[in-house]
Structure formats: C-alpha cells, structure tokens
Design a protein around this motif. Structure first.
Motif, PDB file in Angstrom:
ATOM      1  N   ILE A   1       0.826  -1.214   0.000  1.00 49.17           N
ATOM      2  CA  ILE A   1       0.000   0.000   0.000  1.00 49.17           C
ATOM      3  C   ILE A   1       0.851   1.251   0.000  1.00 49.17           C
ATOM      4  O   ILE A   1       1.994   1.244   0.440  1.00 49.17           O
ATOM      5  N   GLN A   2       0.272   2.310  -0.508  1.00 41.99           N
ATOM      6  CA  GLN A   2       0.826   3.644  -0.313  1.00 41.99           C
ATOM      7  C   GLN A   2      -0.310   4.586   0.072  1.00 41.99           C
ATOM      8  O   GLN A   2      -1.401   4.538  -0.497  1.00 41.99           O
ATOM      9  N   LEU A   3      -0.030   5.378   1.070  1.00 47.71           N
ATOM     10  CA  LEU A   3      -0.975   6.359   1.576  1.00 47.71           C
ATOM     11  C   LEU A   3      -0.646   7.693   0.937  1.00 47.71           C
ATOM     12  O   LEU A   3       0.492   8.154   0.995  1.00 47.71           O
ATOM     13  N   ILE A   4      -1.639   8.287   0.277  1.00 50.87           N
ATOM     14  CA  ILE A   4      -1.398   9.518  -0.478  1.00 50.87           C
ATOM     15  C   ILE A   4      -2.207  10.665   0.125  1.00 50.87           C
ATOM     16  O   ILE A   4      -3.416  10.544   0.310  1.00 50.87           O
ATOM     17  N   GLY A   5      -1.552  11.748   0.427  1.00 53.63           N
ATOM     18  CA  GLY A   5      -2.218  12.961   0.874  1.00 53.63           C
ATOM     19  C   GLY A   5      -2.176  14.021  -0.214  1.00 53.63           C
ATOM     20  O   GLY A   5      -1.495  13.872  -1.229  1.00 53.63           O
ATOM     21  N   GLY A   6      -2.889  15.107  -0.014  1.00 55.93           N
ATOM     22  CA  GLY A   6      -2.799  16.231  -0.924  1.00 55.93           C
ATOM     23  C   GLY A   6      -3.491  16.063  -2.254  1.00 55.93           C
ATOM     24  O   GLY A   6      -3.147  16.745  -3.225  1.00 55.93           O
ATOM     25  N   LEU A   7      -4.485  15.182  -2.317  1.00 57.01           N
ATOM     26  CA  LEU A   7      -5.304  15.043  -3.528  1.00 57.01           C
ATOM     27  C   LEU A   7      -6.640  15.733  -3.276  1.00 57.01           C
ATOM     28  O   LEU A   7      -7.295  15.483  -2.257  1.00 57.01           O
ATOM     29  N   ASP A   8      -7.059  16.590  -4.200  1.00 54.75           N
ATOM     30  CA  ASP A   8      -8.246  17.431  -4.000  1.00 54.75           C
ATOM     31  C   ASP A   8      -9.292  17.195  -5.091  1.00 54.75           C
ATOM     32  O   ASP A   8      -8.961  16.797  -6.215  1.00 54.75           O
ATOM     33  N   GLN A   9     -10.546  17.470  -4.744  1.00 51.20           N
ATOM     34  CA  GLN A   9     -11.644  17.478  -5.710  1.00 51.20           C
ATOM     35  C   GLN A   9     -12.328  18.841  -5.606  1.00 51.20           C
ATOM     36  O   GLN A   9     -13.334  18.997  -4.908  1.00 51.20           O
ATOM     37  N   ILE A  10     -11.801  19.811  -6.312  1.00 56.90           N
ATOM     38  CA  ILE A  10     -12.300  21.178  -6.215  1.00 56.90           C
ATOM     39  C   ILE A  10     -13.741  21.294  -6.692  1.00 56.90           C
ATOM     40  O   ILE A  10     -14.509  22.136  -6.217  1.00 56.90           O
ATOM     41  N   ASN A  11     -14.147  20.431  -7.629  1.00 52.06           N
ATOM     42  CA  ASN A  11     -15.512  20.502  -8.152  1.00 52.06           C
ATOM     43  C   ASN A  11     -16.553  19.932  -7.192  1.00 52.06           C
ATOM     44  O   ASN A  11     -17.758  20.000  -7.472  1.00 52.06           O
ATOM     45  N   ALA A  12     -16.094  19.377  -6.065  1.00 50.03           N
ATOM     46  CA  ALA A  12     -17.036  18.926  -5.038  1.00 50.03           C
ATOM     47  C   ALA A  12     -17.330  20.036  -4.027  1.00 50.03           C
ATOM     48  O   ALA A  12     -18.239  19.898  -3.206  1.00 50.03           O
TER      49      ALA A  12
END
Length: 452
Positions: free
Chosen positions: A88-99
């Motif tokens: 596994i890799q845990l990823i931060g800093g991903l955004d959904q601006i359209n939400a």
C-alpha cells in the motif's frame, strides 16, 4: 482453449481461476495489450468508496519527516493493513475542487459521490436533467472492452437510486452512484450478492434456469453442483498444481454460495417507502459487505473483469452500527466530534470499514496469478472518499490509499503528499498503466501525478 467454454452440459457457465497451463495463451492472446502486466497477467483497477470522510488525526501518520516517508507507522485507522503494508501507499494532498460548494451552496455529500470518479461538477438538480461527467472506471472499461467477460462491475451495499431529490436539491442519482457511463447516465450498481453470484456462475438460458431451479428445489443441490459434474473434462488439460488450485477454488466458491443462501433465510429489515431491497441481501450489514468483497475478489481472481467499483455506503449515510454498540447514525456522529464519546465512535466506524477492506486485500494477496505474483501485486485498488474531514465537509487532502503494485509499476509501502493537486491527475497515471498511453486529460486534470 476457451476458459469459459469448458463446462457446457446444461447451459451453465462457470468462471474459472487463471491457471499456469494457460499463461502462454493469455500473454500472447488478441487482448494481451489491454490491461496486462509485463509478464502477461491481468492488470486490475478497482475503486472502493467509504462515506463521510475520515478522522484526520487517526488517518494520516504522525511520525513522518516532511511529506514523504517510506518508514511511516500505520495510524490507528490503518492498523488492519499491517499484514499487507508492503502493498500500500498512503497519499495525501489530492483534492476534488468541483465537489466544493462554489455557487451551488449546500449538498456536499451528493457532490462528493458524484465528483469522486469523474472530477467534474454535478449540475444541481433534483430532476431528470442530471449531468456530471464520465467516470474514470468507465473510460478504462471502454478501452479494454472485449478483454474480459464483464467490461466492468459496479457493486454497492447501499440503496439503488437514480431519481428523486436527496441532498439539498441534488438528485439521488449523484449520491448513490459512483460509476458514470456518460455525463447523464450512471451505471446501476448491483446490491444483491445472490444476483451477482448468478451472473458470474449462472445460467445461460431460460430452459436451463427452469431445470436447475426444479432440481435444486427437489434435491437441495447447489448451483455449482450442476457445473462441477462436467469439470472432469477440464482436469486432463491442467497441471497437478492447477488441479489443486481448481479444487481449492471450487471449495471456496461453494462456501460463498452457502453463505449467500444462509443470509437469504433471514428476514429483510423494514425498508423506506419507495426503496426496493432485492431478496438475498443479508440482514447484517457486515455480512453484506463481506459477501460483496468476496464476490469482487472472485471476479478479479477469475478475470471476469479488470475494472470494478464498490460503494460501501453513499456519502451522507446515517447508518447506525449496533454490531459495534453504536446506535447513533454515522453522519450525525461526524458533526459532533467535539464530544469525546462521539469522536471515539466515529473512529470505531472508520476502523470497521478499514477492517473489511484489509480482509479483501489479504484475500487478493493470498491468490496467485499465473506469473507467480499475487492478484494484489497485479492490481491498482483505490480506497477513499470524497470528503476529507466529516466535521468540516472539506474536499481537499482526501483520505486515499492506493493498494497493489500495478504489476510492479507502483512504489508501495510509503506515505507521500501530492501537495494539493486535482485527484484526476492521479487517475491519469492509473489510466496510463491500463494501456491508455495517449490520454492527456481527464475531468479537471492539470497533468499526470507521476509519483505513485
């Protein structure tokens, strides 16, 4: 040899696991370039959604130096993943601006679901004029169409709703569907494990269905009994190790069939007016989740599909968890986390969902592909949600896990931050690994997130 033409007899078909005996045919087949690893085994991509965000302090590790670490300690919520941490890799800093709300106001839960796999803003409507965008799974499914029995599988442990108003003026279609074939057409998810079982191990025609049903009712025989009788013709074509694999596979599949039948014997809980709940859905939510994960594992193991989505619960779910001693609704608790008791209960719910996901990953890790690697190694499985913190309703720094090694193309066992980029940048890199080298944009992407 055509794997699914082996068992004929009564017009039944049985999905079979991938055998070493067929590796060469698979690697050099007409669809070899469509979602396969360098060694020729299938490359799978799946998306598993959990609702209402995550407790940030219990999700992200606290012992990392900066934004990247290959030696991070699993946080409290991620503890069930200890046996598969290397995958596994845990990823931060991903955004959904359209939400985010923008000019549309309330409705974060509907937007979270609708935007998660599309990266597009949902048109705010409770009518028939729904519009959001094509989802990443369906884009991949179109690309590899014909490579597997099912181009994709859409599963859910929540209601099936494609119309009506649900969240602050948004259509229920947004909130209860992850997968979108077109911007205006969601893919109807399957909620009934029995129906899913019969799709994968079922009857090809009405006459066969009638005969099997009659025999089953009179002799109490399982569906698998009708196909296993013809399995003898397959064994001479298999190596000794493949024959053992077949026996183990049929045994585990029969166990799932038994549990589905047992679950169907219990009464179905009272359902809200206007919501249909198909027969065969377990009364116990944990059993429902487990069966759907088991069926998804079988679908991946047998190469019935290489693309799948599973909505564990729609965002905004206010399900209670009496099995955990939690009578309050999940959504209600996420808005009262300033109280220690409610905060702890949300943590238990997060851990409950993670436990089911971890069990699923262990199943895949214990199943071997023809190239000698595990099914998990040859997969890319995204686990996450469209809300960061349930108390804030934010849509940045989303809780995302990427499980599997993508056939050896992913850098696993680490935590790292993308630094605040569109989640669709991440999806572009997954699509590239699925053989879509020429794709340059998707949703609101601004480029590929290569560091995965």
């Amino acid at each position: 040899m055509k794997r699914r033409d082996v068992l004929r007899g009564m017009g039944l078909s049985l999905s079979l696991p991938l055998f070493e005996s067929w590796t060469r045919r698979l690697a050099h087949g007409a669809q070899a370039s469509l979602a396969t690893t360098a060694a020729g085994s299938p490359l799978r991509m799946a998306f598993v959604y959990f609702p209402n965000g995550a407790q940030q302090q219990n999700w992200f590790p606290s012992d990392t130096a900066g934004n990247d670490s290959s030696n991070f300690a699993l946080s409290p919520t991620l503890q069930p993943l200890s046996d598969v941490k290397q995958h596994i890799q845990l990823i931060g800093g991903l955004d959904q601006i359209n939400a985010t709300a923008g000019p549309d106001g309330a409705g974060d839960h509907a937007r979270a679901n609708a935007t998660f796999l599309t990266g597009m803003r949902a048109t705010k409507t409770a009518g028939a004029d729904i519009h959001v965008g094509m989802s990443v799974d369906q884009l991949a499914a179109q690309h590899i169409q014909g490579a597997t029995r099912f181009s994709s599988l859409e599963l859910s442990c929540d209601a099936v709703r494609k119309s009506g108003g649900c969240d602050s003026g948004y259509s229920c279609a947004y909130q209860y569907n992850l997968s979108w074939r077109t911007p205006t057409q969601p893919m109807t998810p399957e909620t009934n494990p029995r129906a899913l079982f019969e799709r994968m191990f079922g009857l090809k025609n009405r006459n066969a269905a009638t005969r099997a049903q009659q025999l089953s009712e009179t002799e109490r025989r399982s569906l698998l009994d009708f196909v296993i009788e013809d399995a003898g013709s397959l064994r001479p074509e298999l190596s000794a190790s493949d024959r053992r694999k077949l026996d183990q596979y049929l045994s585990s599949t029969r166990d799932i069939e038994r549990r589905i039948a047992q679950a169907a014997q219990f009464p179905i809980p009272e359902k809200p007016a206007g919501v249909e709940m198909p027969d065969g859905i377990p009364n116990n939510y944990a059993d429902h989740l487990q069966l759907m994960f088991d069926m998804l594992a079988l679908a991946m193991q047998t190469d019935a599909t290489r693309i799948a989505t599973l909505l564990m619960a729609a965002d905004g779910s206010n399900r209670s968890f009496p099995e955990l001693g939690i009578p309050e609704g999940h959504h209600y608790l996420t808005h009262n986390q300033h109280e220690s008791d409610k905060h702890d209960k949300v943590g238990q719910i997060d851990l409950f969902y993670m436990g089911h996901f971890a069990r699923f990953l262990k199943q895949l890790d214990a199943t071997q592909d023809p190239d000698g690697n595990s099914v998990l190694h040859n997969s890319m499985i995204v686990y996450g949600g469209g809300i960061g913190d349930g108390n804030r309703h934010n849509h940045d720094n989303l809780p995302i896990i990427l499980a599997g090694r993508g056939g050896g193309t992913l850098n696993s066992e680490r935590f790292h931050s993308a630094g605040g980029i569109p989640m669709t940048n991440f999806y572009l890199s997954l699509l590239e690994r699925m053989g879509m080298d020429g794709i340059q944009s998707f949703g609101d992407s601004t480029g590929k997130f290569e560091d995965i």
